[in-house]
Design a protein around this motif. Structure first.
Motif, PDB file in Angstrom:
ATOM      1  N   LEU A  34       0.831  -1.204   0.000  1.00 40.97           N
ATOM      2  CA  LEU A  34       0.000   0.000   0.000  1.00 40.97           C
ATOM      3  C   LEU A  34       0.867   1.256   0.000  1.00 40.97           C
ATOM      4  O   LEU A  34       0.612   2.198  -0.761  1.00 40.97           O
ATOM      5  CB  LEU A  34      -0.923   0.000   1.215  1.00 40.97           C
ATOM      6  CG  LEU A  34      -1.807   1.242   1.384  1.00 40.97           C
ATOM      7  CD1 LEU A  34      -2.713   1.440   0.187  1.00 40.97           C
ATOM      8  CD2 LEU A  34      -2.612   1.147   2.668  1.00 40.97           C
ATOM      9  N   GLN A  35       1.903   1.281   0.820  1.00 47.90           N
ATOM     10  CA  GLN A  35       2.782   2.447   0.862  1.00 47.90           C
ATOM     11  C   GLN A  35       3.539   2.611  -0.450  1.00 47.90           C
ATOM     12  O   GLN A  35       3.709   3.734  -0.953  1.00 47.90           O
ATOM     13  CB  GLN A  35       3.780   2.326   2.017  1.00 47.90           C
ATOM     14  CG  GLN A  35       4.601   3.593   2.252  1.00 47.90           C
ATOM     15  CD  GLN A  35       3.731   4.796   2.529  1.00 47.90           C
ATOM     16  OE1 GLN A  35       2.891   4.783   3.422  1.00 47.90           O
ATOM     17  NE2 GLN A  35       3.910   5.863   1.744  1.00 47.90           N
ATOM     18  N   ILE A  79      -8.488   5.224  -2.701  1.00 48.74           N
ATOM     19  CA  ILE A  79      -7.281   4.960  -1.911  1.00 48.74           C
ATOM     20  C   ILE A  79      -6.201   6.011  -2.143  1.00 48.74           C
ATOM     21  O   ILE A  79      -5.586   6.516  -1.190  1.00 48.74           O
ATOM     22  CB  ILE A  79      -6.720   3.558  -2.226  1.00 48.74           C
ATOM     23  CG1 ILE A  79      -7.685   2.466  -1.744  1.00 48.74           C
ATOM     24  CG2 ILE A  79      -5.351   3.358  -1.574  1.00 48.74           C
ATOM     25  CD1 ILE A  79      -7.265   1.051  -2.101  1.00 48.74           C
ATOM     26  N   LEU A  80      -5.968   6.365  -3.408  1.00 47.25           N
ATOM     27  CA  LEU A  80      -4.854   7.254  -3.757  1.00 47.25           C
ATOM     28  C   LEU A  80      -5.268   8.695  -4.003  1.00 47.25           C
ATOM     29  O   LEU A  80      -4.411   9.576  -4.086  1.00 47.25           O
ATOM     30  CB  LEU A  80      -4.137   6.719  -5.007  1.00 47.25           C
ATOM     31  CG  LEU A  80      -3.546   5.318  -4.922  1.00 47.25           C
ATOM     32  CD1 LEU A  80      -2.856   4.968  -6.239  1.00 47.25           C
ATOM     33  CD2 LEU A  80      -2.562   5.202  -3.758  1.00 47.25           C
ATOM     34  N   GLY A  81      -6.563   8.951  -4.134  1.00 46.85           N
ATOM     35  CA  GLY A  81      -7.014  10.293  -4.463  1.00 46.85           C
ATOM     36  C   GLY A  81      -7.364  10.409  -5.939  1.00 46.85           C
ATOM     37  O   GLY A  81      -7.138   9.487  -6.735  1.00 46.85           O
ATOM     38  N   ASN A 104       4.211  -9.320  -9.657  1.00 49.01           N
ATOM     39  CA  ASN A 104       3.932  -8.675 -10.933  1.00 49.01           C
ATOM     40  C   ASN A 104       2.716  -7.762 -10.859  1.00 49.01           C
ATOM     41  O   ASN A 104       2.581  -6.822 -11.643  1.00 49.01           O
ATOM     42  CB  ASN A 104       3.709  -9.722 -12.028  1.00 49.01           C
ATOM     43  CG  ASN A 104       4.899 -10.627 -12.228  1.00 49.01           C
ATOM     44  OD1 ASN A 104       4.910 -11.760 -11.745  1.00 49.01           O
ATOM     45  ND2 ASN A 104       5.914 -10.142 -12.912  1.00 49.01           N
ATOM     46  N   ILE A 105       1.815  -8.060  -9.930  1.00 52.21           N
ATOM     47  CA  ILE A 105       0.632  -7.242  -9.712  1.00 52.21           C
ATOM     48  C   ILE A 105       0.467  -7.021  -8.211  1.00 52.21           C
ATOM     49  O   ILE A 105       0.976  -7.796  -7.400  1.00 52.21           O
ATOM     50  CB  ILE A 105      -0.643  -7.884 -10.300  1.00 52.21           C
ATOM     51  CG1 ILE A 105      -0.816  -9.320  -9.789  1.00 52.21           C
ATOM     52  CG2 ILE A 105      -0.604  -7.844 -11.815  1.00 52.21           C
ATOM     53  CD1 ILE A 105      -2.049 -10.030 -10.314  1.00 52.21           C
ATOM     54  N   ASP A 106      -0.252  -5.962  -7.843  1.00 54.70           N
ATOM     55  CA  ASP A 106      -0.474  -5.648  -6.434  1.00 54.70           C
ATOM     56  C   ASP A 106      -1.743  -6.292  -5.897  1.00 54.70           C
ATOM     57  O   ASP A 106      -1.847  -6.584  -4.704  1.00 54.70           O
ATOM     58  CB  ASP A 106      -0.578  -4.135  -6.239  1.00 54.70           C
ATOM     59  CG  ASP A 106       0.671  -3.409  -6.717  1.00 54.70           C
ATOM     60  OD1 ASP A 106       1.782  -3.932  -6.490  1.00 54.70           O
ATOM     61  OD2 ASP A 106       0.533  -2.329  -7.324  1.00 54.70           O
ATOM     62  N   PRO A 237      -2.818  -3.626   5.717  1.00 57.24           N
ATOM     63  CA  PRO A 237      -3.197  -2.237   5.414  1.00 57.24           C
ATOM     64  C   PRO A 237      -3.872  -2.094   4.049  1.00 57.24           C
ATOM     65  O   PRO A 237      -4.796  -1.288   3.892  1.00 57.24           O
ATOM     66  CB  PRO A 237      -1.859  -1.487   5.456  1.00 57.24           C
ATOM     67  CG  PRO A 237      -1.001  -2.308   6.365  1.00 57.24           C
ATOM     68  CD  PRO A 237      -1.383  -3.729   6.085  1.00 57.24           C
ATOM     69  N   PHE A 238      -3.398  -2.873   3.077  1.00 55.41           N
ATOM     70  CA  PHE A 238      -3.987  -2.824   1.739  1.00 55.41           C
ATOM     71  C   PHE A 238      -5.423  -3.358   1.780  1.00 55.41           C
ATOM     72  O   PHE A 238      -6.348  -2.755   1.212  1.00 55.41           O
ATOM     73  CB  PHE A 238      -3.127  -3.653   0.774  1.00 55.41           C
ATOM     74  CG  PHE A 238      -3.342  -3.328  -0.681  1.00 55.41           C
ATOM     75  CD1 PHE A 238      -4.424  -2.592  -1.098  1.00 55.41           C
ATOM     76  CD2 PHE A 238      -2.445  -3.776  -1.634  1.00 55.41           C
ATOM     77  CE1 PHE A 238      -4.621  -2.293  -2.441  1.00 55.41           C
ATOM     78  CE2 PHE A 238      -2.623  -3.492  -2.982  1.00 55.41           C
ATOM     79  CZ  PHE A 238      -3.724  -2.743  -3.372  1.00 55.41           C
TER      80      PHE A 238
END
Length: 276
Positions: A34-35, A79-81, A104-106, A237-238
């Motif tokens: 997440l960070q 999440i990010l705006g 490879n992916i989040d 957190p994610f």
């Protein structure tokens, strides 16, 4: 002496390489995804590109479009705006977990049912879509429900890595199950008469029926298949951020707007059952 020295050097080199690779794996598991995404202002999503209504490649502009894609875009903004970016990487039922585990992916948002077996490998968000498994057959088929499949000589088509394959083996143990690599291949096989029915979640099947007027979804649903966003273990957190985003979407009407956009005009599909 020279040979022994070379062998020793080779072994030492391999040892360093293995330690290096091991260290990469450990560092990946300890990262705060997440960070990292906040720092990059981007979330890398694994989505399907062969599943109408959820994730399908538009050959006109080479963009993947569908409910899952829109959900990922909206979750990213929450999440990010507003300036947050969603990057999409094509996955299949078979490849999605390996791509996630390899970094490879989040996150995966690709018609992925929350199951106890998968929860041993990945963590899930709360359900964002409550599907149910059903069957797709030709319009002139004598098959009206999953019970009609439970007899020797009947072939049911499914997709490798999909939860629906295991489900159909339980409810129709006398049928033969033929697993294909993706939904496009499965549908082609159904059209070619290589099976009497194709089984997966109802939302996916209704998407196929929309594209192929000669086929219909029958028998209602015989399982409950809640879809969740999947992330790697240790990324609490994610998960919390995704759950918060989904709740916000439900509260402000975004979620129902997407449900209506993608499923409101699908014949035979009761999209109102999905509204929150």
């Amino acid at each position: 002496m020279k040979k022994r020295f070379r062998v020793a050097a080779l072994v030492a080199g391999l040892g360093v390489l293995l330690l290096s690779l091991s260290g990469c794996g450990q560092s990946l598991s300890k990262q705060n995804v997440l960070q990292n995404d906040k720092d990059a202002n981007t979330i890398n999503w694994g989505v399907k590109a062969d599943t109408k209504l959820f994730g399908l490649m538009d050959v006109q502009d080479n963009n993947i479009k569908g409910f899952d894609v829109d959900m990922a875009n909206h979750i990213t903004k929450h999440i990010l705006g507003k300036k947050g970016k969603a990057r999409f990487i094509q996955v299949t039922s078979q490849s999605r977990i390996p791509l996630l585990k390899n970094g490879n992916i989040d996150a995966i948002i690709a018609t992925m049912t929350i199951t106890p077996e998968r929860q041993k490998v990945v963590d899930f968000s709360n359900s964002y879509f409550d599907a149910g498994q059903s069957i797709l057959v030709p319009n002139d088929s004598n098959i009206h429900s999953v019970k009609d499949l439970n007899k020797p000589g009947t072939t049911v088509l499914g997709v490798v890595g999909a939860n629906s394959v295991q489900n159909i083996k339980k409810v129709a143990p006398n049928a033969r199950v033929l697993e294909l690599q993706d939904y496009a291949q499965a549908l082609t096989s159904l059209k070619a008469g290589q099976g009497e029915a194709l089984t997966t979640d109802n939302g996916i099947l209704y998407g196929m029926a929309v594209q192929n007027p000669g086929f219909k979804v029958v028998g209602g649903t015989f399982t409950r298949e809640p879809y969740g966003v999947a992330v790697n273990k240790g990324q609490e957190p994610f998960v919390k951020a995704v759950n918060k985003a989904i709740k916000e979407m439900e509260a402000d009407g975004e979620y129902n707007a997407l449900i209506h956009k993608w499923f409101g005009n699908v014949p035979g599909f009761n999209y109102k059952e999905l509204e929150r």
